[in-house]
Design a protein around this motif. Sequence first.
Motif, PDB file in Angstrom:
ATOM      1  N   ALA A 104      -0.082   8.448   0.509  1.00 37.10           N
ATOM      2  CA  ALA A 104      -0.428   9.499  -0.451  1.00 37.10           C
ATOM      3  C   ALA A 104      -0.525   8.852  -1.823  1.00 37.10           C
ATOM      4  CB  ALA A 104       0.637  10.591  -0.451  1.00 37.10           C
ATOM      5  N   VAL A 105      -1.654   9.031  -2.484  1.00 38.29           N
ATOM      6  CA  VAL A 105      -1.867   8.417  -3.788  1.00 38.29           C
ATOM      7  C   VAL A 105      -2.323   9.493  -4.764  1.00 38.29           C
ATOM      8  CG1 VAL A 105      -2.525   6.224  -2.728  1.00 38.29           C
ATOM      9  CG2 VAL A 105      -4.305   7.839  -3.407  1.00 38.29           C
ATOM     10  N   ALA A 106      -1.960   9.306  -6.014  1.00 36.13           N
ATOM     11  CA  ALA A 106      -2.465  10.184  -7.062  1.00 36.13           C
ATOM     12  C   ALA A 106      -3.721   9.603  -7.691  1.00 36.13           C
ATOM     13  CB  ALA A 106      -1.388  10.407  -8.126  1.00 36.13           C
ATOM     14  N   ASP A 107      -3.861   8.275  -7.576  1.00 33.66           N
ATOM     15  CA  ASP A 107      -4.990   7.576  -8.210  1.00 33.66           C
ATOM     16  C   ASP A 107      -5.692   6.701  -7.172  1.00 33.66           C
ATOM     17  OD1 ASP A 107      -6.740   6.122  -9.694  1.00 33.66           O
ATOM     18  OD2 ASP A 107      -5.287   5.337 -11.120  1.00 33.66           O
ATOM     19  N   PRO A 108      -6.714   7.202  -6.482  1.00 32.28           N
ATOM     20  CA  PRO A 108      -7.415   6.405  -5.467  1.00 32.28           C
ATOM     21  C   PRO A 108      -8.140   5.202  -6.055  1.00 32.28           C
ATOM     22  CG  PRO A 108      -7.971   8.744  -5.291  1.00 32.28           C
ATOM     23  CD  PRO A 108      -7.258   8.565  -6.580  1.00 32.28           C
ATOM     24  N   SER A 109      -8.296   5.172  -7.375  1.00 33.33           N
ATOM     25  CA  SER A 109      -8.997   4.037  -7.995  1.00 33.33           C
ATOM     26  C   SER A 109      -8.115   2.796  -8.073  1.00 33.33           C
ATOM     27  CB  SER A 109      -9.468   4.424  -9.404  1.00 33.33           C
ATOM     28  OG  SER A 109      -8.353   4.603 -10.270  1.00 33.33           O
ATOM     29  N   ASP A 110      -6.812   2.954  -7.821  1.00 37.00           N
ATOM     30  CA  ASP A 110      -5.893   1.810  -7.908  1.00 37.00           C
ATOM     31  C   ASP A 110      -5.912   1.062  -6.570  1.00 37.00           C
ATOM     32  OD1 ASP A 110      -3.962  -0.013  -8.458  1.00 37.00           O
ATOM     33  OD2 ASP A 110      -2.408   1.437  -9.023  1.00 37.00           O
ATOM     34  N   LEU A 111      -6.969   0.241  -6.378  1.00 39.73           N
ATOM     35  CA  LEU A 111      -7.115  -0.487  -5.116  1.00 39.73           C
ATOM     36  C   LEU A 111      -6.045  -1.544  -4.933  1.00 39.73           C
ATOM     37  CD1 LEU A 111     -10.996  -0.953  -4.933  1.00 39.73           C
ATOM     38  CD2 LEU A 111      -9.569   0.710  -3.741  1.00 39.73           C
ATOM     39  N   ALA A 112      -5.504  -2.060  -6.048  1.00 35.93           N
ATOM     40  CA  ALA A 112      -4.463  -3.092  -5.949  1.00 35.93           C
ATOM     41  C   ALA A 112      -3.219  -2.525  -5.275  1.00 35.93           C
ATOM     42  CB  ALA A 112      -4.129  -3.623  -7.343  1.00 35.93           C
ATOM     43  N   ALA A 113      -2.864  -1.291  -5.618  1.00 37.82           N
ATOM     44  CA  ALA A 113      -1.686  -0.672  -5.002  1.00 37.82           C
ATOM     45  C   ALA A 113      -1.916  -0.436  -3.519  1.00 37.82           C
ATOM     46  CB  ALA A 113      -1.368   0.640  -5.710  1.00 37.82           C
ATOM     47  N   VAL A 114      -3.105   0.029  -3.169  1.00 40.73           N
ATOM     48  CA  VAL A 114      -3.420   0.273  -1.758  1.00 40.73           C
ATOM     49  C   VAL A 114      -3.380  -1.039  -0.971  1.00 40.73           C
ATOM     50  CG1 VAL A 114      -5.168   1.110  -0.145  1.00 40.73           C
ATOM     51  CG2 VAL A 114      -4.815   2.293  -2.335  1.00 40.73           C
ATOM     52  N   HIS A 115      -3.962  -2.109  -1.534  1.00 39.95           N
ATOM     53  CA  HIS A 115      -3.981  -3.409  -0.854  1.00 39.95           C
ATOM     54  C   HIS A 115      -2.564  -3.944  -0.681  1.00 39.95           C
ATOM     55  CE1 HIS A 115      -5.509  -7.181   0.593  1.00 39.95           C
ATOM     56  NE2 HIS A 115      -4.971  -7.871  -0.412  1.00 39.95           N
ATOM     57  N   ALA A 116      -1.712  -3.779  -1.698  1.00 43.54           N
ATOM     58  CA  ALA A 116      -0.322  -4.242  -1.599  1.00 43.54           C
ATOM     59  C   ALA A 116       0.414  -3.489  -0.497  1.00 43.54           C
ATOM     60  CB  ALA A 116       0.380  -4.047  -2.943  1.00 43.54           C
ATOM     61  N   ALA A 117       0.168  -2.193  -0.377  1.00 44.45           N
ATOM     62  CA  ALA A 117       0.811  -1.399   0.671  1.00 44.45           C
ATOM     63  C   ALA A 117       0.358  -1.858   2.053  1.00 44.45           C
ATOM     64  CB  ALA A 117       0.499   0.080   0.464  1.00 44.45           C
ATOM     65  N   GLU A 118      -0.922  -2.226   2.196  1.00 42.57           N
ATOM     66  CA  GLU A 118      -1.429  -2.717   3.482  1.00 42.57           C
ATOM     67  C   GLU A 118      -0.765  -4.036   3.861  1.00 42.57           C
ATOM     68  OE1 GLU A 118      -5.954  -0.856   3.640  1.00 42.57           O
ATOM     69  OE2 GLU A 118      -5.628  -2.834   2.700  1.00 42.57           O
ATOM     70  N   ILE A 119      -0.501  -4.882   2.870  1.00 36.25           N
ATOM     71  CA  ILE A 119       0.172  -6.160   3.150  1.00 36.25           C
ATOM     72  C   ILE A 119       1.591  -5.912   3.629  1.00 36.25           C
ATOM     73  CG2 ILE A 119       1.070  -8.250   2.072  1.00 36.25           C
ATOM     74  CD1 ILE A 119      -1.397  -8.215   0.241  1.00 36.25           C
ATOM     75  N   VAL A 120       2.303  -4.997   2.943  1.00 33.57           N
ATOM     76  CA  VAL A 120       3.699  -4.712   3.304  1.00 33.57           C
ATOM     77  C   VAL A 120       3.789  -4.099   4.695  1.00 33.57           C
ATOM     78  CG1 VAL A 120       5.705  -3.283   2.741  1.00 33.57           C
ATOM     79  CG2 VAL A 120       4.466  -4.471   0.913  1.00 33.57           C
ATOM     80  N   LEU A 121       2.882  -3.183   5.006  1.00 34.40           N
ATOM     81  CA  LEU A 121       2.953  -2.477   6.285  1.00 34.40           C
ATOM     82  C   LEU A 121       2.216  -3.200   7.404  1.00 34.40           C
ATOM     83  CD1 LEU A 121       2.492   1.187   4.979  1.00 34.40           C
ATOM     84  CD2 LEU A 121       4.613   0.054   5.654  1.00 34.40           C
ATOM     85  N   GLY A 122       1.459  -4.227   7.061  1.00 38.40           N
ATOM     86  CA  GLY A 122       0.832  -5.063   8.072  1.00 38.40           C
ATOM     87  C   GLY A 122      -0.357  -4.441   8.762  1.00 38.40           C
ATOM     88  N   GLY A 123      -1.193  -3.767   8.036  1.00 42.43           N
ATOM     89  CA  GLY A 123      -2.385  -3.184   8.651  1.00 42.43           C
ATOM     90  C   GLY A 123      -3.075  -2.229   7.713  1.00 42.43           C
ATOM     91  N   SER A 124      -4.218  -1.700   8.180  1.00 46.41           N
ATOM     92  CA  SER A 124      -4.960  -0.769   7.340  1.00 46.41           C
ATOM     93  C   SER A 124      -4.225   0.566   7.230  1.00 46.41           C
ATOM     94  CB  SER A 124      -6.362  -0.561   7.913  1.00 46.41           C
ATOM     95  OG  SER A 124      -6.279  -0.002   9.211  1.00 46.41           O
ATOM     96  N   ILE A 125      -4.455   1.245   6.117  1.00 44.23           N
ATOM     97  CA  ILE A 125      -3.758   2.502   5.834  1.00 44.23           C
ATOM     98  C   ILE A 125      -4.789   3.558   5.447  1.00 44.23           C
ATOM     99  CG2 ILE A 125      -2.004   3.635   4.408  1.00 44.23           C
ATOM    100  CD1 ILE A 125      -0.804   0.949   3.826  1.00 44.23           C
ATOM    101  N   ALA A 126      -4.631   4.756   5.997  1.00 45.36           N
ATOM    102  CA  ALA A 126      -5.472   5.882   5.595  1.00 45.36           C
ATOM    103  C   ALA A 126      -4.939   6.433   4.276  1.00 45.36           C
ATOM    104  CB  ALA A 126      -5.458   6.961   6.666  1.00 45.36           C
ATOM    105  N   VAL A 127      -5.837   6.622   3.313  1.00 45.36           N
ATOM    106  CA  VAL A 127      -5.448   7.087   1.979  1.00 45.36           C
ATOM    107  C   VAL A 127      -5.756   8.573   1.836  1.00 45.36           C
ATOM    108  CG1 VAL A 127      -5.888   6.856  -0.497  1.00 45.36           C
ATOM    109  CG2 VAL A 127      -5.794   4.813   0.954  1.00 45.36           C
TER     110      VAL A 127
END
Length: 561
Positions: A104-127
């Motif tokens: 869950a994101v408030a700012d979908p434009s923050d791709l860096a945060a989404v990419h960091a979350a994918e690294i931590v969780l080890g896979g793609s994430i639905a936003v």
Amino acid sequence: MTPNVIEDFARHLIAKNYLASDAIDDSICLTGPNGESSLRKLWESTDLSANGFADEVAHFYGLKRLNLPQLVAVPALTERFSPRFLRETAIFPFEMPKGHFKLAVADPSDLAAVHAAEIVLGGSIAVEVASFEDIATILGERLGGEETAAQDSGATGARADDDIESLRDLASGAPVVRAVNDMLEKAMELRASDIHIEPLRTGLSVRMRVDGLLRQVTAPTDALPQALISRIKILAGLNIAERRLPQDGAARQRVARTEIDIRVATMPTQHGESAVIRLLPRDRGLLDVAKLGLSRSDEIIMNRLLALPHGLIIVTGPTGSGKTTTLATMLSMLNDPSRKILTIEDPVEYEIAGVNQSQVKPSIGLTFATAMRAFVRQDPDVIMVGEVRDSETANIAVNAALTGHLVLTTLHTENAAAAVPRLLDLGVEGFLLKSVLRAVIAQRLVRILCDRCKRKRVLSCADVDADHRYGALGLKAGDSVFEPVGCERCGGVGYRGRNGVFEALELKDEVYELVGPHADAREIDRAARKAGMTTMIEDAIAKCRSGVTSAAEVLRVTTVR
């Protein structure tokens, strides 16, 4: 997303008149303090609420929209991330069935945060999109204990302070403030006297006391229970850090253009703190003897009692039976420039111009007894003590009546006659009580049938045989009664408002002779009824026959004797 996409979103908001046309040229709207793209700055430049802005974000970016109840219901993955990272990026990771991860994101434009979350969780994430406020709220709830897990014991105090500040921030957020205001407005709309907020394992239960009975209402869904209770405690000036002990407080609020006083009492329970809010509208205007519900004979008795120069008059009944309203009405009848009136109450529920009213404060030693001792040195004509709770207060009240003052007070007894042995049990000497007690007024409150929908019914023999209530009240076939139906005006319950049923016991003739060290309540009651006292049940039956209330309501609040 690139800054160009944010610029496109800004133009979208301008086109819908949510954003000033020159805001797109202001770089602070499009970038954060470190130069990164940020929708938060854009939101702060609009007049949209947090939820309204999130709706526009989800629509523009084509993403699914999440609300706070949905965030509360999902299993969080916050323990895998730094709390600071989650708060600064306004993201909330959670897990779906079959091991799928979502963000869950408030700012979908923050791709860096989404990419960091994918690294931590080890896979793609639905936003998916949630509002800044909802994400801050859920993070405050889920991170309460996680931020402290890796710290040593020396930081305990600092962590606790951080938790309290976080809770204070949540309680001051728009969703929580709005939820509390909506609850108060709903209570005013229903004419409720109390709001009961109770934590359950899975959420909150909210009930409102309307005309003496609790009624379930819909609990707020966009505010966390702990934040809601904290907001109420902040309003009442209570300590939000103290969750282990009961607390009491008060405040003055403006609700739906009406100024009201509220009293708040909290209590720790198994699933968190519960709170009860007592609503005391300041413009109730109930201090009219005609509104009490006194019969003509009882009203004559009250007028005669209030004309006495001195003596003790007692109003009895259980909690919530209207004793305070009756006392306040009596004071308003006595209130004129020729009399000095002093009261000690817990709390002051009716403010009466011209009356000197005080509130007990046990924490500093101001009790009913200490106030009464001070009152007799203030040259009063009339003294009102909110309740006689102990031997000391009872004896001071009796002595004040002996020394030439008219004293009004309350007791908790079943009926009027029971007040005499109760005062003797509190240590008042029988001969003194006989000298000062002028009358005891007992009362209850019955709900008034809704004028718009009540139904008249002539009882048949079958009715009386089928329903024992009619026989218990002395009603027989051929008698007319009124029954509740329910309509929009009364909320479907068939009743709207309340009225008093009374019995006024005067100490005269045979009743006077029965007051002594071994006074018996039953003998006093029999003597008073023989002398013409109308009992509460008789008063209630008369109101039932006249269409004020119903037979079921009479039996609910009175005892046939």
